[in-house]
Enzyme design. Structure first.
Site, short mmCIF file in Angstrom:
data_model
loop_
_atom_site.label_atom_id
_atom_site.label_comp_id
_atom_site.label_asym_id
_atom_site.label_seq_id
_atom_site.Cartn_x
_atom_site.Cartn_y
_atom_site.Cartn_z
N LYS A 1 30.12 -43.96 5.88
CA LYS A 1 29.57 -42.73 5.73
C LYS A 1 28.11 -42.88 5.10
O LYS A 1 28.03 -43.88 4.46
CB LYS A 1 30.36 -41.87 4.99
CG LYS A 1 30.56 -42.09 3.71
CD LYS A 1 30.97 -41.04 2.84
CE LYS A 1 30.32 -39.65 2.97
NZ LYS A 1 29.06 -39.46 2.23
N GLU B 1 20.53 -36.65 6.12
CA GLU B 1 20.59 -35.20 5.93
C GLU B 1 19.25 -34.57 6.43
O GLU B 1 18.32 -34.81 6.27
CB GLU B 1 20.80 -34.75 4.50
CG GLU B 1 22.03 -34.85 4.17
CD GLU B 1 22.22 -34.58 2.54
OE1 GLU B 1 23.53 -34.19 2.29
OE2 GLU B 1 21.45 -34.76 1.81
N ASN C 1 20.31 -28.92 0.94
CA ASN C 1 20.39 -29.29 -0.42
C ASN C 1 19.92 -28.38 -1.16
O ASN C 1 19.76 -28.37 -2.49
CB ASN C 1 19.37 -30.76 -0.88
CG ASN C 1 20.23 -31.95 -0.15
OD1 ASN C 1 21.50 -32.11 -0.63
ND2 ASN C 1 19.43 -32.71 0.58
N SER D 1 28.76 -23.13 -2.99
CA SER D 1 29.56 -21.94 -2.98
C SER D 1 30.53 -21.99 -1.78
O SER D 1 30.55 -22.90 -1.17
CB SER D 1 28.84 -20.57 -2.57
OG SER D 1 28.01 -20.86 -1.30
N THR E 1 26.25 -40.25 -0.75
CA THR E 1 26.97 -41.50 -1.09
C THR E 1 26.91 -42.14 0.04
O THR E 1 27.29 -41.74 1.27
CB THR E 1 28.41 -41.01 -1.65
OG1 THR E 1 28.44 -40.29 -2.97
CG2 THR E 1 29.08 -42.11 -1.91
#
Lengths: 411, 411
Positions: free
Chosen positions: B182, B280, B406, B411, B193
């Site tokens: 991952k 990302e 990011n 939430s 990570t």
């Protein structure tokens, strides 16, 4: 005895013996934007400069470094809109600029400092600069408007001009330091460049001036990070006219030297913060202080690691008290510390909140945290609880606007 | 003789002697997302691991490092949704997870590797994991679907599962290497990570396995940068079952070792590229090769400096051939080189274009450059013309989406 240091107007022309100007020469297409700045002293000045550590440095950096080697200078000329970096004839053109300006002013070529900021790799239209020198020199003046014109002419994507000046007492007489600077930006997406030009009427020998500049730059400009990219054109230069009439500071020690250094530090902190808060796309100024660490060098590395982290920067943009990212950034800073001792706090004008104690989570009022982090000046407090050294670094958040500014195609 | 290495399906279950599973345990709120993965070998395996260099490392990193110290392991359990980092009772909980799993499988606690990825600083709901172990172990299976379930269970903000396997010849017999990994991501904005779990049926002694893993990781995973933030939880682990039946590789040398290392390198390059291209917010995979440098270490630093630069990343997002930013990033990489020798090229599937020769601008067809840089896989070629060493680094562009992911409030 703490010397009082008072903010005054006037920028680089606040100290006695300096004039400035800033004009539109034609380097930029937009005729409403100034693009060429000049600062000239009435006499040959003690001078010092610090330059980018980038192995790929622009031609004006190389030329100015050699001109400052003897510790004296009298004029600074700076253009925006073109970096004069990675160009085959950059040195000749920077040299030519110094030569023509020196001739016009009746000074030595080696007493001219030259700086550029803008797009890398485009040939510098040096004729445009040369042809504008008479007008540029003709507009030299003292006073607020003259410094303001110069401060405007060195801007790239800066959203506001940056000028500072202060007055302080030196061996019983009043002395002044003035400065203009620019931060990250460009008219066409390109390098962030940091330029700072400082004037003072304090009388100080070149080697003491250099020592003061160096020690202050390490704690101020070198503790700023907008995006981690060290420019090819960075330069901070100080000229000291001696017109204040103080007993010349002969060495980097003693009460007068410390008074001078304190005033210079204050000006450079103001510049560092102004550059950080006006970083590309910035919506918030971030100030990270690492306290109670073993030594200052390590504290600096820790503070800078936090300020540089993309994940910390985006969290601050989102007003998210995501302190795990702070711990992570401390952890890869490359220095030893005990994570299980670390306390973390966020502060702003509306209050402060502890988010981590002894390296572990504590209960956090997320509403209060969000309120604190929604301000435009955020303090990040890191307490290492293992020594008595501290350091502060400045930066800004990472916003959509940063991506827009730097992702847009040059056109 | 070049050994042929053939891609095959099956991920971590492709090598003989491994089963896998992945389930929804309840760590995540979304019941449709798996959050707990298990890889188990039929026998005790030679094993090696490499871990984050972050001083702030998660509890499972500490526990797994000690469990792998003897060079053997048999099972890997990994949860997503919680990093088990910066938590007071993290070690106890990681240890408990290993203990309960080992008991259930009838193996030693020290032969279990444990990994976590997710939010930092939140207490790990270890009961949720413990209670799910019977189901997790019950679903262990061979085959494509089993590896796929495990690959899915370790995802955070990854947009797709990442599985690889290959077959190659080792001392006259067929051997296989399989892997899942991952990249950067989170279900709640938090740490990036990187986790990689590799299986092989090659017979290889622990110290040779460790040497192979280490040398390959340095050239692959360690050459990836999404955002410069080294996680608290990074981990790459390999288990070797020996079921291929080859004559055991006893030392990090010789033909068989090199054949194994070549296959492992291929798998790890695939993982590194998959992680970079799924970074990302990434819209493009960037591959920077620095060629003809004095030495490999320096070439690596130069390539990584380019890949990490926010200004290069945003330029690539904007399909802008702003090569001055490449020169700048090379310049602050911290190694010596001669800028006036550097040639720069951009390449993609539609063509290639030179943008800089001998450190200076050359005429560029901006339309062609834009077309090349609009592809989703961009090669950046840096020729230093001063030696014969080369290195490659992988990364991705910096987009609005990175900031959104990011910057959003947890939430």
């Amino acid at each position: 005895m703490e010397t009082s240091i008072i903010d005054i107007p006037g920028g680089v022309t606040a100290p006695a013996g300096f004039r400035a100007s800033g004009i539109h020469s034609g380097l930029r297409k937009n005729k409403l934007r100034r693009d060429l700045a000049l600062i000239v002293a009435d006499c040959r000045c003690a001078a010092a400069g610090m330059f980018t550590t980038n192995k790929v440095f622009a031609a004006p950096v190389g030329v100015s470094r050699s001109h400052l080697a003897d510790g004296y200078a009298q004029a600074i000329i700076c253009n925006s809109g073109n970096a004069n970096a990675c160009t085959a004839d950059g040195y000749e053109k920077a040299d030519l600029t110094c030569r023509v300006l020196a001739q016009h002013l009746g000074i030595k070529k080696e007493d001219v400092v030259v700086a550029s900021t803008g797009v890398i790799g485009l040939p510098l239209p040096v004729e445009t600069i040369i042809n504008s020198i008479p007008e540029l020199a003709g507009q030299l003046a003292c006073g607020v408007m003259a410094s303001h014109a110069a401060a405007n002419a060195i801007m790239t994507t800066d959203t506001k001009p940056k000028e500072f000046a202060c007055e302080f007492t030196l061996g019983g007489v009043k002395a002044r330091i003035g400065a203009i600077c620019k931060g990250s930006g460009m008219i066409e997406p390109n390098m962030a460049t940091m330029l700072g030009f400082i004037t003072t009427d304090a009388a100080i020998e070149p080697h003491a001036l250099r020592a003061a500049l160096q020690s202050v730059v390490f704690d101020t400009f070198n503790m700023v990070s907008i995006d981690g990219d060290t420019s090819t054109n960075d330069m901070v230069v100080i000229l000291a006219s001696g017109k204040a009439g103080n007993k010349p500071i002969a060495a980097p020690e003693g009460e007068d030297y410390e008074a001078f250094r304190a005033a210079l530090l204050k000006i450079c902190i103001s510049m560092a913060k102004a550059i950080a808060s006006d970083g590309e796309g910035a919506t918030k100024l971030l100030e990270c202080t690492v306290r109670n660490y073993y030594n200052k060098e390590g504290a600096k590395k820790l503070a800078k690691s936090v300020i540089k982290s993309s994940l910390v920067k985006t969290a601050m943009f989102g007003a998210d008290a995501n302190w795990g990212r702070l711990m992570c950034a401390l952890g890869y800073a490359g220095v030893e510390f005990d994570p299980s001792k670390v306390d973390l706090k966020f502060k702003s004008k509306v209050g402060e909140i502890s988010v981590c104690r002894n390296g572990c989570a504590i209960e956090v009022d997320e509403e209060l945290a969000k309120e604190i982090l929604s301000c435009d000046y955020i303090y990040i407090d890191v307490d290492c609880k293992c020594g008595d050294a501290s350091a502060t670094a400045w930066g800004c958040d990472l916003s959509y606007e940063y991506v827009r500014i730097n992702g847009d195609y040059r056109s």
